[in-house]
Design an enzyme around this catalytic site. Sequence first.
Site, PDB file in Angstrom:
ATOM      1  N   ARG A   1      -5.887  10.866  10.145  1.00  0.00           N
ATOM      2  CA  ARG A   1      -6.811  10.937   9.012  1.00  0.00           C
ATOM      3  C   ARG A   1      -8.232  10.574   9.465  1.00  0.00           C
ATOM      4  NH1 ARG A   1      -3.413   7.136   5.006  1.00  0.00           N
ATOM      5  NH2 ARG A   1      -2.935   6.190   7.033  1.00  0.00           N
TER       6      ARG A   1
ATOM      7  N   LYS B   1      -7.455   3.281   8.582  1.00  0.00           N
ATOM      8  CA  LYS B   1      -6.533   2.191   8.921  1.00  0.00           C
ATOM      9  C   LYS B   1      -7.299   0.934   9.340  1.00  0.00           C
ATOM     10  CE  LYS B   1      -2.733   2.175   8.765  1.00  0.00           C
ATOM     11  NZ  LYS B   1      -1.915   1.756   7.589  1.00  0.00           N
TER      12      LYS B   1
ATOM     13  N   TYR C   1      -8.667   0.332   4.726  1.00  0.00           N
ATOM     14  CA  TYR C   1      -7.441  -0.428   4.476  1.00  0.00           C
ATOM     15  C   TYR C   1      -7.376  -1.574   5.488  1.00  0.00           C
ATOM     16  CZ  TYR C   1      -5.588   3.293   1.473  1.00  0.00           C
ATOM     17  OH  TYR C   1      -5.396   4.201   0.463  1.00  0.00           O
TER      18      TYR C   1
ATOM     19  N   HIS D   1      -4.765  -4.679   4.878  1.00  0.00           N
ATOM     20  CA  HIS D   1      -3.404  -5.238   4.854  1.00  0.00           C
ATOM     21  C   HIS D   1      -3.322  -6.495   5.724  1.00  0.00           C
ATOM     22  CE1 HIS D   1      -1.925  -1.745   2.674  1.00  0.00           C
ATOM     23  NE2 HIS D   1      -2.480  -0.947   3.568  1.00  0.00           N
TER      24      HIS D   1
ATOM     25  N   GLU E   1      -7.014  -1.567  -0.452  1.00  0.00           N
ATOM     26  CA  GLU E   1      -5.783  -1.873  -1.183  1.00  0.00           C
ATOM     27  C   GLU E   1      -5.921  -2.985  -2.211  1.00  0.00           C
ATOM     28  OE1 GLU E   1      -5.504  -4.516   2.507  1.00  0.00           O
ATOM     29  OE2 GLU E   1      -6.173  -2.469   2.061  1.00  0.00           O
TER      30      GLU E   1
ATOM     31  N   ASP F   1       3.409  -1.825   5.412  1.00  0.00           N
ATOM     32  CA  ASP F   1       2.041  -2.284   5.672  1.00  0.00           C
ATOM     33  C   ASP F   1       1.818  -3.706   5.172  1.00  0.00           C
ATOM     34  OD1 ASP F   1       0.828  -0.196   7.090  1.00  0.00           O
ATOM     35  OD2 ASP F   1       0.530   0.966   5.267  1.00  0.00           O
TER      36      ASP F   1
END
Length: 370
Positions: A15, A75, A94, A96, A118, A270
């Site tokens: 991505r 990511k 993101y 996490h 998130e 995740d």
Amino acid sequence: MRVGVPSEIKPGEHRVGLTPTAVREYVGHGHTVLVQSGAGLGAGYADDVYVKAGATIAPDAAAVFAGADMIVKVKEPQKVEWEKLEPRHILFTYLHLAPDPAQTEGLLKSGAAAIAYETVTDARGGLPLLAPMSEVAGRIAVFSAAETLLKHNGGMGLLLCGVPGVPPARVAVLGGGVVGSNAARMAAGLGAEVVVLERSIPRMRELDDLYQGRILTRYSTFAAVEEEILKADVIIGAVLTAGAAAPKLVRREHLKQMKPGSVLVDVSIDQGGCFETSKPTTHAEPTYVVDGVVHYCVANMPGAAPRTSSEALGNATLPFGLALADKGLDALKTNVHLARGLNVLKGELTHPAVAEALGKTSVDPYGAWK
């Protein structure tokens, strides 16, 4: 503002943080966009398409980090990336952090402001930047489970949809949120027998009204989970507590009681995973077996559909990203939902659930948690 888009370097990740369409919007707001050469190739976007959208192509990641004030990724940053961050940077991606103390320490040490997709919220209590990838992951989870059930992939040799005279697989979905409802929809559409375990009674009513009994719903208790996982051929873990580590709903001792060759798909991986025996895997080696049960725990399932995923993510993140580019961190002072996305600022944690999961304390610089 100078906005940078580096190539994603996590294994199996194709991505891209900004599509050419999004770049054009940023440029239209008067911002400069630096895109690392080749960053969009995995999603089907060549450098010349970015140039036509108004971007400047940077030769490598070092040039992007050096030249940009805000870094937009997909990511979580890897070690070589968080080491390039400086106090002047805003990182929008993101993160996490709950199951990842090493990344957390790296971001704290950098002094940068790190805003996690998130944990951004909306007025309805949802997670609008997690939702599109949850939709993709929920749907991919079913395709992956169906493939994993086949004998040559380690499964019991069961066809998910069955055939006339032979019953289909039974799929238990743990959680009826965005991931769970999308997984249930796909599984039911492929002909599987589906039960969703959920604790929100209004949510179960919605699913029941929507599918008119085609999908079974059951209130999620320890007893209900234990009963359903023993019946199931496929279990899809789709539970989430924003910012926090996922609860462990399936324990090691349950596995020996389950059907040999049954499949666990942990979409919560995740956030540390919702099965006790879960550990992150990759698209190259997606599965492993514990006590006869096949585990599918790919940590970036949407990365398998990078074109769809990049466009869906870009649509959701664009208004928030533009607000940050237009106003900098001042955007968090007037938007409580964006402020709740802030996880790290000036060497301190700013999200209470993340801090609790990591055994640390948090600060609240923008009143997002009052």
